[in-house]
Scaffold this active site. Structure first.
Site, PDB file in Angstrom:
ATOM      1  CG  HIS A 156      -0.408   0.254   2.491  1.00 11.14           C
ATOM      2  ND1 HIS A 156      -0.078  -0.988   3.570  1.00 11.14           N
ATOM      3  CD2 HIS A 156      -0.009   1.140   3.044  1.00 11.14           C
ATOM      4  CE1 HIS A 156       0.764  -0.375   4.338  1.00 11.14           C
ATOM      5  NE2 HIS A 156       0.514   0.727   4.440  1.00 11.14           N
ATOM      6  CG  ASP A 187       0.089  -4.302   2.734  1.00 13.47           C
ATOM      7  OD1 ASP A 187       0.498  -3.593   1.823  1.00 13.47           O
ATOM      8  OD2 ASP A 187      -0.224  -3.672   4.062  1.00 13.47           O
ATOM      9  CB  SER A 265       3.470   1.407   6.100  1.00  7.85           C
ATOM     10  OG  SER A 265       2.297   1.902   6.777  1.00  7.85           O
TER      11      SER A 265
END
Length: 575
Positions: A156, A187, A265
């Site tokens: 993402h 992911d 992230s």
């Protein structure tokens, strides 16, 4: 004559039990440096300036009683002092040492230098106007270098990328990166950099084993709140099958109590040995919880890497295309012909597009997968004192692998060897970077439904705001063929030809001129080749739309020019 007052000597005050003293336990007149270090710990002292090469360690003593001065003419032995308490949890990253005449110095383990900052420019598709894209925006996240001149980050973090740049720790240069693979389900994304200067002086991160409960983890990255690297620490609080929000899948995950914020992230999570045990990727935001973050563990990471190396690209995680029911009720087990020593789960439905649909049947009891017995609640042994859902065994496989399944059918045990594959959903969770498909005729904009489409139309709460029939198909419908799509009228571009149809929006198209609509390409082909006088579309909720064929095709050209639409159909439908 009275006694002359005694003059108090300068220097140390006499001991007085009632006087205020520093809270330093001491039984002697002199105060040890160890006691001072305990009271004035690094956590209680704010460092203003960093010591330089000519500054003595003794000059950085906390305030209080003066320290006994050492004789400068007498040589003193070199001493190594243990790192301050501040660095206990991250001792593998920063080790403060005392050198001869060098003052305080820092030794940084190369694993920290392998963490990079990821800058990405995104250009998302516009599902409301599928012939164009939205305004571009920028984001920053984290990543880390692994062997083979590659970098890992979150999928993402680079979704719908236009440009990706990387910056190393302590560097002022951003390097252009190339995206090698994007794993939507797990992911994870893999990048590389062609510039040789990027790889100089950097050692790749080494992966460690799956941690155990209560093992210490340290998350490193570039979260919001600053531009430099950030370190947060915690422990592993749970290991189980988690819901991956970005991938809309369920894979193995770690729950930790370290803070994971926006920008973290893609950053690595290290164990106390400095080895990477996961990738930070999401956190739980709820008013009733605090400090719950999630990490992609090494088994999932290694599966992604080996999948890329084996197939030259990302092929995905296979799933068992069945829906199953727990067999915990004893009467249910008895009615299915199960013996007291038999355990398993009952198959409710089978995906018609899955390879296992050729051998498995509804009401079969799955007893074991690859020789591992499945419990009545659908779990299998994981580690000492732990159990996990048997879907974990499936996700350990690769696309195209075989698996041995033992089932109970009509009180008879059967063994099957099935091929595993990734299955296509009727409403896909991702467009995998492709722009949305569309077809326009007479002002009617036809497109296909996906989770990003629903999120674009109804917001983050699309599971509550979208039409009930679309949600029912999202949650429960299975495709009857691999190329089946859910086609809807997205909107109606108002023109004279479509008067009275203006309020039709997000309604499924069931048939065209009496023929079922299988997918958007088949609909476009039927309309373009239609020679009948009328175009008749059967919609959901028993609605119909009728347009004169010749008039609709002529009006389409004017509508395209009015709305500056380059073509009546997307490029993928033209081929």
């Amino acid at each position: 004559m009275g006694r002359e007052p005694t003059k108090r000597k300068r220097g140390r005050k006499p001991k007085n039990p009632s006087a205020e003293t520093l809270d330093i336990p001491s039984s002697t007149a002199t105060t040890s440096t160890a006691a001072l270090d305990d009271v004035f710990s690094v956590g209680n002292v704010e460092l203003i300036d960093s010591p330089n090469a000519t500054t003595s360690v003794d000059d950085y003593r906390p305030r209080g009683r003066p320290k006994k001065r050492l004789n400068p003419d007498k040589p003193q032995p070199l001493q190594r002092r243990a790192p301050p308490r501040l660095f206990e949890n991250g001792g593998d990253f920063v080790d403060v040492v005392v050198g001869e005449g060098d003052g305080l110095g820092a030794r940084v383990v190369p694993a920290m230098d392998a963490v990079v900052k990821v800058f990405c420019v995104h250009t998302e598709p516009n599902f409301s106007l599928p012939w164009q894209r939205k305004r571009q925006y920028s984001s920053s996240s984290s990543g880390f270098i692994i062997s083979g001149r590659r970098i890992l980050t979150n999928a993402h973090s680079v979704e719908h990328f236009t440009q990706v740049k990387l910056k190393k720790r302590g560097s002022d240069t951003k390097f252009l990166a190339t995206v090698l693979a994007i794993g939507t389900e797990c992911d994870i994304a893999m990048l590389t950099v062609d510039d040789d200067d990027f790889w100089e002086g950097v050692s790749p991160v080494e992966f460690g084993d799956l941690p155990a409960l209560q093992d210490a983890v340290t998350v490193v990255g570039y979260p919001i709140g600053g531009d430099t690297i950030s370190v947060t620490s915690g422990v592993v609080s749970r290991i189980e099958i988690l819901s991956y929000v970005h991938g809309s899948t369920e894979l193995l995950g770690l729950q930790i109590d370290a803070a994971i914020n926006s920008g973290n992230s893609g950053g690595p999570a290290f164990n106390d040995k400095g080895n990477c045990v996961g990738i930070a990727f999401q956190s739980l935001k709820h008013e009733d919880v605090e400090n719950i973050g999630y990490v992609i563990p090494t088994p999932v990471i290694k599966h992604f890497i080996q999948d890329y190396e084996k197939n030259g690209g990302y092929t995905g995680f296979p799933i068992l295309g069945v829906e199953w029911q727990k067999m915990e009720n004893p009467d249910l087990r008895m009615s299915m012909g199960m013996k007291p020593d038999q355990k398993g789960v009952r198959i409710r439905r089978i995906d018609p597009t899955a390879p296992e649909s050729n051998v498995l049947q509804p009401s079969d009891i799955i007893l074991s997968f690859d020789g591992i017995d499945i419990a009545n609640d659908g779990t299998v042994p994981f580690r000492h004192g732990e159990r996990i859902g048997f879907s974990y065994l499936v996700t350990q496989k690769y696309t195209g692998d075989n698996a041995a399944i033992k089932v109970l059918r009509n009180s008879e045990i059967l063994n099957f060897d099935i091929d595993l594959a990734t299955h296509k959903r009727l409403i896909p969770a991702h467009n995998k970077g492709r722009p949305p498909s569309y077809y326009i005729i007479g002002g009617f904009v036809f497109t296909t439904v996906s989770v990003p489409y629903l999120r674009s139309e109804y917001g983050k709460e699309y599971e509550f705001e979208a039409p009930v029939k679309l949600l029912d198909k999202l949650l429960h419908s299975m495709p009857q063929s691999p190329d089946e799509q859910l086609v809807v009228v997205s909107q109606v571009l108002v023109a004279d030809i479509n008067i009275g149809y203006e309020e039709i929006v997000n309604t499924q198209v069931l048939a065209f001129n009496g023929k079922p609509v299988k997918n958007l390409k088949s609909l476009a082909t039927m309309v373009e080749s239609c020679e009948d006088e009328f175009l008749k579309f059967d919609l959901d909720y028993q609605q119909i739309v009728v347009l004169r064929t010749k008039t609709a095709k002529e009006a389409t050209l004017d509508i395209l020019a009015t709305h500056c639409i380059p073509s009546a159909m997307s490029d993928d439908l033209k081929s």
